[in-house]
Every structure is written in C-alpha cells, then in structure tokens.
Design a protein around this motif. Sequence first.
Motif, short mmCIF file in Angstrom:
data_model
loop_
_atom_site.label_atom_id
_atom_site.label_comp_id
_atom_site.label_asym_id
_atom_site.label_seq_id
_atom_site.Cartn_x
_atom_site.Cartn_y
_atom_site.Cartn_z
N ARG A 167 0.82 -1.22 0.00
CA ARG A 167 0.00 0.00 0.00
C ARG A 167 0.85 1.27 0.00
NH1 ARG A 167 -5.45 -0.89 0.81
NH2 ARG A 167 -5.96 -2.97 1.55
N GLY A 168 2.17 1.09 -0.11
CA GLY A 168 3.06 2.25 -0.16
C GLY A 168 3.20 2.97 1.16
N ARG A 169 3.04 2.23 2.25
CA ARG A 169 3.14 2.82 3.59
C ARG A 169 4.39 2.27 4.27
NH1 ARG A 169 -3.22 1.85 4.80
NH2 ARG A 169 -3.96 3.42 3.33
N VAL A 170 5.22 3.18 4.76
CA VAL A 170 6.48 2.77 5.37
C VAL A 170 6.74 3.58 6.63
CG1 VAL A 170 7.51 2.03 3.19
CG2 VAL A 170 7.81 4.39 3.94
N THR A 171 7.55 3.01 7.51
CA THR A 171 7.96 3.72 8.72
C THR A 171 8.96 4.80 8.34
OG1 THR A 171 9.78 2.21 9.12
CG2 THR A 171 7.64 1.67 10.16
N ASP A 172 9.25 5.68 9.28
CA ASP A 172 10.21 6.74 9.04
C ASP A 172 11.58 6.17 8.69
OD1 ASP A 172 10.88 9.60 9.04
OD2 ASP A 172 12.13 9.09 10.78
#
Length: 118
Positions: free
Chosen positions: A45-50
């Motif tokens: 989903r194109g979500r990543v941590t910093d």
Amino acid sequence: PSCPSTSLIEVTLTSLIQYAPPLIKAPMIVVCDGAKVTETNNYRRGRVTDDMSKAYEGYKNRLEQLSKANMGVWENSKIIQLSSRHGFGFAVREGLRQVSTPFVLVLQHDRVFMREFN
C-alpha cells in the motif's frame, strides 16, 4: 526489503542483458513510486515507517548515482521519482509518458530473466 542496497535491481538488469544483449542499448526508465510515512510498514500500500522512508531515499539516491555514471546496465538510463504514492499501474503510466520508442518492456525490479527470448 533490500533498501538502500541496489543489488536486487542490478541482478534483474544483469539478467536482462544476459538473455537479451541488444537491449543494453535501449533507453531505460526507472520509476520510483512515492510512499507515505506511517507507524507500520505495509509495502503493498506504499506505507512505510520513518526509518524505511529514509532507507528508500538512500536507495533512490543510489539509483540516481548509478544512472548518472551511465555505465554497464545503467547506460541510457533515466530515474523518475514520484513525489507521492501512485501504485504500480499509475507509476507505469508516468514512465510511459517519457517513452519515445515504438516498443516498451515493463520490467519489475525483482523479476529476473531465466532464459533467452526474442
């Protein structure tokens, strides 16, 4: 994830040249999709941590360096960095907007070639 290492995409491109050597002269466009920073990683989903976002920035910077060196599998390459998450299909569309050739090969960074084709 292999970020910030570029070894996976380089193995993939090397397999392309191994099994279709004439393509080393073809223009190459690499599209880097954007990502959204969240508390947990969800790559699909194109979500990543910093931390992963920083690693991805390092990966994209390394791709830019390889492209500018213009050697080996990186000859005639261009890197496009999207500022936001587009997803696979829309990222491909952005790459296609840069194409001026009659044919296109869409190659994902982790899909190595296993045999010759023509």
